[in-house]
Design a protein around this motif. Structure first.
Motif, PDB file in Angstrom:
ATOM      1  N   ARG A 159      -2.830  -0.184  -3.671  1.00 40.93           N
ATOM      2  CA  ARG A 159      -2.436  -1.544  -3.210  1.00 40.93           C
ATOM      3  C   ARG A 159      -2.681  -2.319  -4.502  1.00 40.93           C
ATOM      4  O   ARG A 159      -3.602  -2.385  -5.097  1.00 40.93           O
ATOM      5  N   GLY A 205       0.932  -1.189  -0.034  1.00 42.64           N
ATOM      6  CA  GLY A 205       0.021  -0.032   0.101  1.00 42.64           C
ATOM      7  C   GLY A 205       0.811   1.216   0.006  1.00 42.64           C
ATOM      8  O   GLY A 205       1.581   1.642   0.957  1.00 42.64           O
ATOM      9  N   GLY A 213      -6.241  -0.761  -3.035  1.00 40.77           N
ATOM     10  CA  GLY A 213      -6.104   0.285  -1.935  1.00 40.77           C
ATOM     11  C   GLY A 213      -7.696   0.779  -1.227  1.00 40.77           C
ATOM     12  O   GLY A 213      -8.452   0.494  -1.891  1.00 40.77           O
TER      13      GLY A 213
END
Length: 386
Positions: free
Chosen positions: A234, A123, A140
């Motif tokens: 992410r 992330g 994310g």
């Protein structure tokens, strides 16, 4: 956040180690490319003299550990541009010199790509408008932006927006960063826009007539925002792509910011000469936009240590990109300055003698050290006036 003394000390130690690694990676680029282009590397030093230990020679290069933990160096044979003889830097072709000088910049950028690739798996904090992510592989979170204050009699107040509201979207565009708000209000200046907020756990939509642009070019909504928490990017299979493009975005942003700071500096200094009322504001923006050794080691790294390893790696990647950008500047003493100096004399068909090069580089280094001292003083003033 007030840090304990031991957190500051630990942050400084970790910061020195990280900065040393970043500089060693930079110098390793010079050393490897120099050897590949027939230039002898006499010494590769970790830290700066006085010398603490010799590790012996590796492929003809003496590797040393030195007492001052401020990076490292790569000492090539015949480093002056007009040096002659086999294995000297001066005798290398212009193409080889360019590759050697740009190798450090390249290594710092590649290291940033690697760090951001690793971070993409866990992330990467979202801090830039338009920060890259592949939608199909972005797992994310979006950041959260809140309204910190509302200006009286502003479009925001008339629309019913209140302090404490969480901004969801403006004119159909979702909000994850505080910096996105002025961009969207600028795009919609003079128009009526739907603004979606969350208040007391419920989503609400209000209509606001965004005012015309002010002197800064932004649309006037009349709110001050605050970043409640940062979002993340992410990724899984696209992590290498995200890492490389994110490093490129930071490179462009750092270069643009640096050009802006230099412009503000010269405008501010000129403003002092002509007694311009905007001079102080221009210089204040320069002061707020840079940090020297005290700011980086005494504030940034200790705070990053407390925040955790993700933040520490993230800061390391950003600083690695910054080193790449800084070393492209045409300042004698930096890699870019040496390359531009060589090209300048080649273009004028003049010989860059050892004496002339040392004088120009010496002045460039004096300028850099003076700048570092000035920024350090500014950092100290900031610390003691908190």
């Amino acid at each position: 956040m007030v840090l304990a003394w031991w957190q500051i000390v630990l942050g400084v130690i970790v910061g020195l180690v990280i900065l040393t690694i970043l500089v060693i990676v930079h110098e390793l680029g010079h050393a490897v490319v120099a050897k590949r282009n027939g230039v002898d590397v006499e010494e590769f030093g970790i830290g700066f003299p006085p010398r603490a230990k010799e590790f012996g020679k590796v492929k003809g290069t003496l590797v040393t550990l030195n007492w001052l933990p401020l990076g490292g160096f790569c000492k090539m044979k015949g480093e002056n541009d007009d040096a002659t003889g086999k294995g000297t830097y001066g005798a290398a072709s212009l193409r080889a010199k360019a590759k050697i000088l740009l190798a450090g910049v390249t290594m710092n950028f590649l290291l940033a790509c690697l760090l951001f690739t690793v971070l993409a798996l866990f992330g990467i904090p979202r801090i830039m408008p338009g920060q890259f992510a592949i939608a199909s592989d972005d797992h994310g979170e979006r950041g959260a932006v809140g309204i910190y204050s509302v200006v009286k009699n502003s479009p925001a107040e008339r629309a019913g927006l209140k302090k404490g509201d969480r901004l969801v979207s403006v004119a159909g565009k979702s909000i994850g960063l505080s910096s996105e708000v002025p961009l969207l209000t600028k795009q919609n200046a003079g128009r009526q826009a739907d603004i979606v907020v969350i208040r007391d756990g419920k989503k609400r939509t209000v209509k606001a007539k965004i005012g015309d642009q002010d002197n800064s070019g932004r649309g006037r909504l009349g709110i001050q925002t605050t970043q409640l928490h940062a979002g993340t990017v992410r990724a899984t299979w696209s992590a290498p792509i995200v890492g490389v493009i994110t490093a490129g975005q930071f490179f462009r942003m750092t270069l643009s910011g640096l050009v802006g700071l230099i412009g503000n500096l010269f405008r501010g200094l000129w403003g002092l000469v002509v007694n311009s009322p905007a001079a102080q504001a221009e210089l204040a923006s320069v002061s707020d936009g840079v940090s020297g050794p005290v700011g980086i080691l005494g504030q940034i790294f200790p705070s990053a240590m407390v925040a955790g390893p993700i933040t520490l790696l993230y800061i390391s990647g950003v600083i690695s990109v910054s080193l790449a950008v800084m070393n492209l500047l045409p300042i004698p003493g930096l890699d870019g300055g040496r390359l531009y100096l060589t090209l300048w004399y080649r273009a004028r068909h003049q010989k860059l003698t050892k004496e002339r090069e040392e004088k120009i580089v010496g002045r460039g280094m004096a300028f850099l050290f003076g700048l570092i001292i000035l920024i350090t003083v500014v950092d100290l003033v900031k610390v003691f006036h908190k």
